[in-house]
Motif scaffolding. Structure first.
Motif, PDB file in Angstrom:
ATOM      1  N   GLU A  14     -36.300  30.307 -40.442  1.00 24.53           N
ATOM      2  CA  GLU A  14     -35.365  30.901 -39.632  1.00 24.53           C
ATOM      3  C   GLU A  14     -35.067  29.769 -38.569  1.00 24.53           C
ATOM      4  N   VAL A  15     -35.668  29.787 -37.737  1.00 28.16           N
ATOM      5  CA  VAL A  15     -35.229  29.806 -36.516  1.00 28.16           C
ATOM      6  C   VAL A  15     -34.740  28.094 -36.101  1.00 28.16           C
ATOM      7  N   VAL A  16     -35.197  27.796 -36.391  1.00 27.96           N
ATOM      8  CA  VAL A  16     -35.087  25.898 -36.223  1.00 27.96           C
ATOM      9  C   VAL A  16     -33.442  25.839 -37.342  1.00 27.96           C
ATOM     10  N   CYS A  18     -30.689  28.314 -36.988  1.00 33.61           N
ATOM     11  CA  CYS A  18     -30.069  28.988 -36.637  1.00 33.61           C
ATOM     12  C   CYS A  18     -29.184  27.958 -36.082  1.00 33.61           C
ATOM     13  N   ARG A  19     -27.647  28.204 -35.640  1.00 34.90           N
ATOM     14  CA  ARG A  19     -27.050  27.634 -35.229  1.00 34.90           C
ATOM     15  C   ARG A  19     -26.112  29.095 -35.046  1.00 34.90           C
ATOM     16  N   ARG A  20     -26.224  29.705 -34.238  1.00 29.05           N
ATOM     17  CA  ARG A  20     -25.639  31.574 -34.223  1.00 29.05           C
ATOM     18  C   ARG A  20     -24.338  30.841 -32.813  1.00 29.05           C
ATOM     19  N   CYS A  21     -24.727  30.722 -31.845  1.00 31.91           N
ATOM     20  CA  CYS A  21     -24.476  30.360 -30.722  1.00 31.91           C
ATOM     21  C   CYS A  21     -23.723  28.935 -30.241  1.00 31.91           C
ATOM     22  N   PRO A  22     -22.417  29.168 -30.848  1.00 30.43           N
ATOM     23  CA  PRO A  22     -21.817  28.093 -30.681  1.00 30.43           C
ATOM     24  C   PRO A  22     -21.483  26.647 -29.658  1.00 30.43           C
ATOM     25  N   ARG A  23     -22.024  27.711 -28.502  1.00 28.00           N
ATOM     26  CA  ARG A  23     -22.179  26.122 -27.197  1.00 28.00           C
ATOM     27  C   ARG A  23     -23.512  26.069 -27.017  1.00 28.00           C
ATOM     28  N   LEU A  24     -24.037  26.548 -27.321  1.00 21.37           N
ATOM     29  CA  LEU A  24     -26.192  26.329 -27.122  1.00 21.37           C
ATOM     30  C   LEU A  24     -26.153  24.953 -27.971  1.00 21.37           C
ATOM     31  N   VAL A  25     -25.628  25.446 -29.336  1.00 23.02           N
ATOM     32  CA  VAL A  25     -25.707  24.263 -30.730  1.00 23.02           C
ATOM     33  C   VAL A  25     -25.539  23.132 -30.534  1.00 23.02           C
ATOM     34  N   ALA A  26     -23.719  23.056 -29.291  1.00 19.23           N
ATOM     35  CA  ALA A  26     -22.990  21.990 -29.122  1.00 19.23           C
ATOM     36  C   ALA A  26     -23.300  21.179 -27.800  1.00 19.23           C
ATOM     37  N   TRP A  27     -24.264  21.752 -26.918  1.00 13.50           N
ATOM     38  CA  TRP A  27     -25.440  21.354 -25.805  1.00 13.50           C
ATOM     39  C   TRP A  27     -26.350  20.994 -26.579  1.00 13.50           C
ATOM     40  N   ARG A  28     -27.401  21.059 -27.109  1.00  5.98           N
ATOM     41  CA  ARG A  28     -28.641  21.021 -27.693  1.00  5.98           C
ATOM     42  C   ARG A  28     -28.607  19.996 -27.986  1.00  5.98           C
ATOM     43  N   GLU A  29     -27.606  19.805 -28.983  1.00  4.23           N
ATOM     44  CA  GLU A  29     -26.707  18.514 -29.528  1.00  4.23           C
ATOM     45  C   GLU A  29     -26.804  17.432 -29.304  1.00  4.23           C
ATOM     46  N   ARG A  47     -32.832  20.179 -32.083  1.00  2.00           N
ATOM     47  CA  ARG A  47     -32.592  21.885 -32.383  1.00  2.00           C
ATOM     48  C   ARG A  47     -33.172  23.415 -31.666  1.00  2.00           C
ATOM     49  N   PRO A  48     -32.831  24.584 -32.146  1.00  3.85           N
ATOM     50  CA  PRO A  48     -34.019  25.760 -31.805  1.00  3.85           C
ATOM     51  C   PRO A  48     -35.100  25.268 -31.755  1.00  3.85           C
ATOM     52  N   VAL A  49     -35.600  25.563 -30.809  1.00  2.00           N
ATOM     53  CA  VAL A  49     -37.408  24.514 -30.914  1.00  2.00           C
ATOM     54  C   VAL A  49     -38.259  26.311 -31.113  1.00  2.00           C
ATOM     55  N   ARG A 121     -33.866  30.246 -27.466  1.00  2.00           N
ATOM     56  CA  ARG A 121     -34.563  29.009 -28.125  1.00  2.00           C
ATOM     57  C   ARG A 121     -34.303  27.667 -28.663  1.00  2.00           C
ATOM     58  N   CYS A 122     -32.472  27.973 -27.709  1.00  2.70           N
ATOM     59  CA  CYS A 122     -32.044  26.367 -27.850  1.00  2.70           C
ATOM     60  C   CYS A 122     -31.117  26.318 -26.110  1.00  2.70           C
ATOM     61  N   ALA A 123     -31.722  24.678 -26.225  1.00  7.65           N
ATOM     62  CA  ALA A 123     -31.283  25.107 -24.363  1.00  7.65           C
ATOM     63  C   ALA A 123     -29.975  24.877 -23.835  1.00  7.65           C
ATOM     64  N   ASP A 135     -28.356  38.465 -26.196  1.00  6.06           N
ATOM     65  CA  ASP A 135     -28.576  39.117 -26.995  1.00  6.06           C
ATOM     66  C   ASP A 135     -28.274  38.608 -28.958  1.00  6.06           C
ATOM     67  N   ALA A 136     -27.900  37.313 -29.111  1.00  4.59           N
ATOM     68  CA  ALA A 136     -27.919  37.185 -30.480  1.00  4.59           C
ATOM     69  C   ALA A 136     -29.066  36.194 -30.121  1.00  4.59           C
ATOM     70  N   CYS A 137     -30.345  35.659 -29.838  1.00  2.00           N
ATOM     71  CA  CYS A 137     -31.750  35.476 -30.469  1.00  2.00           C
ATOM     72  C   CYS A 137     -32.994  36.418 -30.145  1.00  2.00           C
ATOM     73  N   ARG A 138     -32.446  37.557 -30.055  1.00  2.00           N
ATOM     74  CA  ARG A 138     -33.057  38.331 -29.151  1.00  2.00           C
ATOM     75  C   ARG A 138     -33.472  39.004 -30.556  1.00  2.00           C
ATOM     76  N   PRO A 139     -33.511  39.552 -31.675  1.00  4.78           N
ATOM     77  CA  PRO A 139     -33.929  39.341 -33.062  1.00  4.78           C
ATOM     78  C   PRO A 139     -35.125  38.556 -33.165  1.00  4.78           C
ATOM     79  N   TYR A 140     -35.068  37.285 -32.912  1.00  4.58           N
ATOM     80  CA  TYR A 140     -36.308  36.373 -33.210  1.00  4.58           C
ATOM     81  C   TYR A 140     -37.719  36.845 -32.284  1.00  4.58           C
ATOM     82  N   LEU A 141     -37.203  37.167 -31.334  1.00  9.52           N
ATOM     83  CA  LEU A 141     -38.384  37.224 -30.424  1.00  9.52           C
ATOM     84  C   LEU A 141     -38.814  38.631 -30.627  1.00  9.52           C
TER      85      LEU A 141
HETATM   86 FE1  SF4 Z   1     -29.306  30.806 -32.573  1.00 10.23          FE
HETATM   87 FE2  SF4 Z   1     -30.639  31.169 -30.386  1.00 10.23          FE
HETATM   88 FE3  SF4 Z   1     -30.879  28.966 -30.938  1.00 10.23          FE
HETATM   89 FE4  SF4 Z   1     -28.507  31.485 -30.350  1.00 10.23          FE
HETATM   90  S1  SF4 Z   1     -30.174  30.450 -28.412  1.00 10.23           S
HETATM   91  S2  SF4 Z   1     -28.278  29.496 -31.719  1.00 10.23           S
HETATM   92  S3  SF4 Z   1     -29.776  33.148 -31.336  1.00 10.23           S
HETATM   93  S4  SF4 Z   1     -31.906  29.639 -32.366  1.00 10.23           S
END
Ligand code: SF4
Length: 246
Positions: A14-16, A18-29, A47-49, A121-123, A135-141
């Motif tokens: 699920e983690v790898v 994940c695209r919940r956070c648009p700003r972080l998805v854009a930045w990591r990519e 991708r998410p780590v 989990r995303c840079a 908070d979006a990433c918190r459920p994984y932890l």
């Molecule tokens: Fe998903 Fe966490 Fe990455 Fe946000 S930081 S996109 S919740 S894996």
């Protein structure tokens, strides 16, 4: 495969993705596309780590987030940057890692009794996730804290991880001292199952009776280059964790 390994494998899948956070998805990519010049011939993970380590571990290490050209490049927590060099050297000295180096995902490194993860989990740009991203990433932890049933000691690397873990524990009904303990290097908090009024807490793993939370300065270059965190200070964290494990 043990129930813990199963739960962690499902979580990783699920983690790898994940695209919940648009700003972080854009930045990591974007970082993965543009690359640092010295890594231009490498394919970045981008991708998410996921977490990494021993599913039966008694020690959970929680960091902030992957580094743009470290874990976001290699795909493994604290791998391929100076913070990771510090961390794995120290874990190796403490007998918790099979080798002192951590260069890439399939380099043979294994952890003995330890599992490493991060609150985000995303840079993030500037290593600063927003509260909404945290908070979006918190459920994984939370799911890792629940799945890792043998954990007796949680080490929070830096104030962000410290506050994040305490928030999760409090919300799960775990008794915590009042006022909420402040982050400090070598600060300790006992984790007792059950709220102040005696009601049982939900879940298991690291939120159960008899576990401990320890604070440590993060092994970032900002701390290690300035001498705020020395190798002796870092070694003391793992020594203390081993003592608390009993
Ligand atoms: Fe998903 Fe966490 Fe990455 Fe946000 S930081 S996109 S919740 S894996």
């Amino acid at each position: 495969m043990s129930p813990t390994s199963n739960a962690l494998a499902r979580l990783e899948a699920e983690v790898v993705a994940c695209r919940r956070c648009p700003r972080l998805v854009a930045w990591r990519e974007e970082v993965a596309r543009t690359k640092r010049a010295s890594f231009r011939d490498e394919e970045y993970w981008g991708r998410p780590v996921p977490g990494f380590g021993d599913p039966a571990g008694w020690l959970l290490i929680v960091g902030l987030a992957p580094a743009a050209h470290g874990a976001n490049r290699t795909g493994r927590m604290f791998t391929g940057d100076r913070s990771g060099d510090w961390l794995y050297r120290a874990l190796h000295r403490a007998g918790l890692a099979t080798q002192p180096d951590s260069a890439y995902r399939d380099d043979g490194l294994r952890l003995n009794g330890a599992y490493i993860t991060a609150g985000v989990r995303c840079a993030p740009p500037g290593n600063r996730p927003t509260p909404a991203e945290r908070d979006a990433c918190r459920p994984y932890l939370e799911r890792e804290l629940e799945a890792l049933r043998a954990v007796r000691v949680v080490v929070a690397l830096g104030g962000f991880a410290w506050a994040n873990v305490l928030r999760i524990l409090r919300d799960r009904g775990v008794w915590l001292p009042r006022p909420t303990p402040r982050f400090a290097h070598m600060a300790e908090v006992p984790i007792r199952n059950g709220s102040a009024d005696g009601a049982p807490a939900e879940g298991a793993g690291a939120t159960r009776e008899g576990a401990w939370l320890i604070g440590s300065y993060h092994p970032s270059q900002q701390n290690t280059f300035t001498g705020k965190l020395t190798e002796e200070m870092f070694d003391a964290v793992w020594r203390r964790a081993l003592e608390l494990k009993g």
